[in-house]
Scaffold this motif. Sequence first.
Motif, PDB file in Angstrom:
ATOM      1  N   VAL A  38     -79.356 -36.032 -62.373  1.00  0.00           N
ATOM      2  CA  VAL A  38     -78.646 -36.414 -63.615  1.00  0.00           C
ATOM      3  C   VAL A  38     -77.136 -36.481 -63.378  1.00  0.00           C
ATOM      4  O   VAL A  38     -76.496 -37.489 -63.723  1.00  0.00           O
ATOM      5  CB  VAL A  38     -79.028 -35.457 -64.780  1.00  0.00           C
ATOM      6  CG1 VAL A  38     -78.185 -35.763 -66.014  1.00  0.00           C
ATOM      7  CG2 VAL A  38     -80.499 -35.610 -65.095  1.00  0.00           C
ATOM      8  N   PRO A  39     -76.519 -35.444 -62.750  1.00  0.00           N
ATOM      9  CA  PRO A  39     -75.063 -35.577 -62.518  1.00  0.00           C
ATOM     10  C   PRO A  39     -74.718 -36.785 -61.648  1.00  0.00           C
ATOM     11  O   PRO A  39     -73.723 -37.461 -61.891  1.00  0.00           O
ATOM     12  CB  PRO A  39     -74.692 -34.268 -61.812  1.00  0.00           C
ATOM     13  CG  PRO A  39     -75.726 -33.299 -62.245  1.00  0.00           C
ATOM     14  CD  PRO A  39     -76.996 -34.091 -62.400  1.00  0.00           C
ATOM     15  N   VAL A  40     -75.585 -37.089 -60.639  1.00  0.00           N
ATOM     16  CA  VAL A  40     -75.272 -38.251 -59.773  1.00  0.00           C
ATOM     17  C   VAL A  40     -75.312 -39.548 -60.593  1.00  0.00           C
ATOM     18  O   VAL A  40     -74.414 -40.399 -60.508  1.00  0.00           O
ATOM     19  CB  VAL A  40     -76.244 -38.316 -58.573  1.00  0.00           C
ATOM     20  CG1 VAL A  40     -76.169 -39.685 -57.879  1.00  0.00           C
ATOM     21  CG2 VAL A  40     -75.921 -37.220 -57.578  1.00  0.00           C
ATOM     22  N   ILE A  41     -76.380 -39.683 -61.432  1.00  0.00           N
ATOM     23  CA  ILE A  41     -76.473 -40.909 -62.261  1.00  0.00           C
ATOM     24  C   ILE A  41     -75.265 -40.990 -63.209  1.00  0.00           C
ATOM     25  O   ILE A  41     -74.632 -42.033 -63.365  1.00  0.00           O
ATOM     26  CB  ILE A  41     -77.800 -40.926 -63.064  1.00  0.00           C
ATOM     27  CG1 ILE A  41     -78.977 -41.100 -62.086  1.00  0.00           C
ATOM     28  CG2 ILE A  41     -77.807 -42.062 -64.093  1.00  0.00           C
ATOM     29  CD1 ILE A  41     -80.341 -40.948 -62.714  1.00  0.00           C
ATOM     30  N   CYS A  42     -74.959 -39.841 -63.843  1.00  0.00           N
ATOM     31  CA  CYS A  42     -73.809 -39.820 -64.778  1.00  0.00           C
ATOM     32  C   CYS A  42     -72.527 -40.206 -64.050  1.00  0.00           C
ATOM     33  O   CYS A  42     -71.703 -40.965 -64.569  1.00  0.00           O
ATOM     34  CB  CYS A  42     -73.630 -38.427 -65.371  1.00  0.00           C
ATOM     35  SG  CYS A  42     -74.822 -38.114 -66.635  1.00  0.00           S
ATOM     36  N   PHE A  43     -72.379 -39.667 -62.821  1.00  0.00           N
ATOM     37  CA  PHE A  43     -71.156 -39.961 -62.060  1.00  0.00           C
ATOM     38  C   PHE A  43     -71.051 -41.476 -61.798  1.00  0.00           C
ATOM     39  O   PHE A  43     -70.034 -42.113 -62.065  1.00  0.00           O
ATOM     40  CB  PHE A  43     -71.170 -39.175 -60.736  1.00  0.00           C
ATOM     41  CG  PHE A  43     -70.025 -39.540 -59.850  1.00  0.00           C
ATOM     42  CD1 PHE A  43     -68.754 -39.004 -60.082  1.00  0.00           C
ATOM     43  CD2 PHE A  43     -70.189 -40.461 -58.808  1.00  0.00           C
ATOM     44  CE1 PHE A  43     -67.689 -39.364 -59.278  1.00  0.00           C
ATOM     45  CE2 PHE A  43     -69.114 -40.820 -58.009  1.00  0.00           C
ATOM     46  CZ  PHE A  43     -67.858 -40.267 -58.238  1.00  0.00           C
ATOM     47  N   GLY A  44     -72.181 -42.047 -61.312  1.00  0.00           N
ATOM     48  CA  GLY A  44     -72.178 -43.476 -60.969  1.00  0.00           C
ATOM     49  C   GLY A  44     -71.885 -44.340 -62.196  1.00  0.00           C
ATOM     50  O   GLY A  44     -70.995 -45.198 -62.190  1.00  0.00           O
ATOM     51  N   ALA A  45     -72.621 -44.061 -63.289  1.00  0.00           N
ATOM     52  CA  ALA A  45     -72.460 -44.890 -64.495  1.00  0.00           C
ATOM     53  C   ALA A  45     -71.054 -44.733 -65.064  1.00  0.00           C
ATOM     54  O   ALA A  45     -70.389 -45.726 -65.429  1.00  0.00           O
ATOM     55  CB  ALA A  45     -73.508 -44.476 -65.530  1.00  0.00           C
ATOM     56  N   SER A  46     -70.586 -43.474 -65.139  1.00  0.00           N
ATOM     57  CA  SER A  46     -69.240 -43.247 -65.717  1.00  0.00           C
ATOM     58  C   SER A  46     -68.187 -43.928 -64.860  1.00  0.00           C
ATOM     59  O   SER A  46     -67.244 -44.533 -65.381  1.00  0.00           O
ATOM     60  CB  SER A  46     -68.913 -41.758 -65.786  1.00  0.00           C
ATOM     61  OG  SER A  46     -69.952 -41.064 -66.357  1.00  0.00           O
ATOM     62  N   TYR A  47     -68.350 -43.824 -63.529  1.00  0.00           N
ATOM     63  CA  TYR A  47     -67.343 -44.412 -62.644  1.00  0.00           C
ATOM     64  C   TYR A  47     -67.222 -45.925 -62.907  1.00  0.00           C
ATOM     65  O   TYR A  47     -66.131 -46.450 -63.101  1.00  0.00           O
ATOM     66  CB  TYR A  47     -67.713 -44.147 -61.174  1.00  0.00           C
ATOM     67  CG  TYR A  47     -66.757 -44.830 -60.224  1.00  0.00           C
ATOM     68  CD1 TYR A  47     -65.483 -44.304 -59.995  1.00  0.00           C
ATOM     69  CD2 TYR A  47     -67.104 -46.030 -59.599  1.00  0.00           C
ATOM     70  CE1 TYR A  47     -64.597 -44.948 -59.146  1.00  0.00           C
ATOM     71  CE2 TYR A  47     -66.217 -46.684 -58.754  1.00  0.00           C
ATOM     72  CZ  TYR A  47     -64.968 -46.128 -58.528  1.00  0.00           C
ATOM     73  OH  TYR A  47     -64.079 -46.767 -57.722  1.00  0.00           O
ATOM     74  N   ILE A  48     -68.411 -46.574 -62.957  1.00  0.00           N
ATOM     75  CA  ILE A  48     -68.383 -48.040 -63.154  1.00  0.00           C
ATOM     76  C   ILE A  48     -67.758 -48.386 -64.512  1.00  0.00           C
ATOM     77  O   ILE A  48     -66.844 -49.195 -64.621  1.00  0.00           O
ATOM     78  CB  ILE A  48     -69.809 -48.630 -63.027  1.00  0.00           C
ATOM     79  CG1 ILE A  48     -70.271 -48.494 -61.579  1.00  0.00           C
ATOM     80  CG2 ILE A  48     -69.838 -50.106 -63.442  1.00  0.00           C
ATOM     81  CD1 ILE A  48     -71.726 -48.782 -61.349  1.00  0.00           C
ATOM     82  N   LEU A  49     -68.250 -47.697 -65.566  1.00  0.00           N
ATOM     83  CA  LEU A  49     -67.762 -48.005 -66.923  1.00  0.00           C
ATOM     84  C   LEU A  49     -66.262 -47.765 -67.060  1.00  0.00           C
ATOM     85  O   LEU A  49     -65.509 -48.619 -67.530  1.00  0.00           O
ATOM     86  CB  LEU A  49     -68.498 -47.129 -67.943  1.00  0.00           C
ATOM     87  CG  LEU A  49     -69.755 -47.746 -68.521  1.00  0.00           C
ATOM     88  CD1 LEU A  49     -70.492 -46.752 -69.393  1.00  0.00           C
ATOM     89  CD2 LEU A  49     -69.367 -48.977 -69.355  1.00  0.00           C
ATOM     90  N   ILE A  50     -65.850 -46.571 -66.627  1.00  0.00           N
ATOM     91  CA  ILE A  50     -64.424 -46.210 -66.788  1.00  0.00           C
ATOM     92  C   ILE A  50     -63.547 -47.154 -65.977  1.00  0.00           C
ATOM     93  O   ILE A  50     -62.510 -47.625 -66.452  1.00  0.00           O
ATOM     94  CB  ILE A  50     -64.187 -44.739 -66.380  1.00  0.00           C
ATOM     95  CG1 ILE A  50     -64.926 -43.822 -67.356  1.00  0.00           C
ATOM     96  CG2 ILE A  50     -62.703 -44.393 -66.388  1.00  0.00           C
ATOM     97  CD1 ILE A  50     -64.965 -42.371 -66.938  1.00  0.00           C
ATOM     98  N   ASN A  51     -64.009 -47.458 -64.764  1.00  0.00           N
ATOM     99  CA  ASN A  51     -63.234 -48.348 -63.901  1.00  0.00           C
ATOM    100  C   ASN A  51     -63.046 -49.711 -64.568  1.00  0.00           C
ATOM    101  O   ASN A  51     -61.932 -50.253 -64.654  1.00  0.00           O
ATOM    102  CB  ASN A  51     -63.968 -48.501 -62.562  1.00  0.00           C
ATOM    103  CG  ASN A  51     -63.101 -49.245 -61.557  1.00  0.00           C
ATOM    104  OD1 ASN A  51     -61.902 -49.402 -61.777  1.00  0.00           O
ATOM    105  ND2 ASN A  51     -63.695 -49.695 -60.484  1.00  0.00           N
TER     106      ASN A  51
END
Length: 346
Positions: A38-51
């Motif tokens: 879950v943290p890995v998925i959250c990290f990936g999704a948040s990174y893309i969205l925020i970027n």
Amino acid sequence: MLLNSKGLALILAASIAVIIGASLLLIPELPAFVFWLVPVICFGASYILINVVLEFLFFKELRNIYEMFEKIRKNDLSTIKPKRTYGHSSLNQIQQEIYSYAHVKQSEIEELKQMAKFRRQFLADVSHELKTPIFAAQGFVHTLLDGAIDDMAIRMKFLKKAAKNLDGLDALVQDLLTVSHMEAGDITMQFEPTDICEVIYEIFDQLEERAAKKGIDLKLETQEPSKILVLADSQRIHQVFVNLISNAIKYSDENGQVVISLAINKLKLDVTVKDNGIGIPPEHLNRIFERFYRVDKSRSKAQGGTGLGLSIVKHIVEAHGSEVKVVSNVTEGSSFSFELDLFHSE
Ligand SMILES: Nc1ncnc2c1ncn2[C@@H]1O[C@H](COP(=O)(O)OP(=O)(O)OP(=O)(O)O)[C@@H](O)[C@H]1O
Ligand SMILES: [Mg+2]
């Protein structure tokens, strides 16, 4: 540098992943893989969205603003184009403000450059026009002083020529003063009821001799009773007719005809000054109202023209709330028309 969209997205996405990972610890009996997946998925999704969000909403706009400042700093204002904005964010508004400011400054700079160019051109034209009659008069006077004065016949001839050049100089200076006052907006019009037929007949008397010398007929055509009152500055309107009628005479061949027609059109009087003279080639038509502009420099010069007459006409007619229109055909003749307000006594 860390403080770009990728760096910020990395920090924020890592923080979100840590917070979510820590929150998962509070839930009992979760399978072990959930704690890292879950943290890995959250990290990936948040990174893309925020970027993406930071890049398109924030850093791109900032870069545009920076580029705009760079252009302003380099005085390269001509390449700044209005940006199409899709939102009303503060950054968009700042960008719009900067654009409007730069645009105003750009127009001011262009206007100043144009005025400086005009001034230079005006000075060059004025000096050129003044030089000719001064040199001519000077030449005649010096020739007289060098001995020609003893010959009675030459004395009179040269004095007359010098006087003619000085008269021309006087007329030129008067025209120049009128043009420069009008362009500076210094002249106030004295509007009063003016009998336009009287003005025209007065000018016919004044120019009759000049017209007769070329066998040119001057005619006033109107369906109206003899008196037509318009609201105009009578002196200036007199000048308009003098300039237009003397042009019509000057630029007509022998035995021509100059017709002034007056027609009432509702609250206005339509005025046309028409000749069947040499006409004006189409490529010159939109320039003849510029000061010092002459179609055929040599011919106009031979007739004593300086190219100020029509620019004075234009200014005066515009100050009367109208504009001069010209229709002309080479060899067929020219027609200049404008409107005047009719005077109505209440
Ligand atoms: N009725 C006309 N027919 C043909 N050409 C004309 C006529 N009126 C003006 N022009 C042309 O337009 C030019 C500009 O006219 P304008 O009256 O301003 O100057 P000008 O007659 O040369 O000099 P000025 O009126 O100052 O003595 C003239 O030089 C002439 O070439
Ligand atoms: Mg003229």
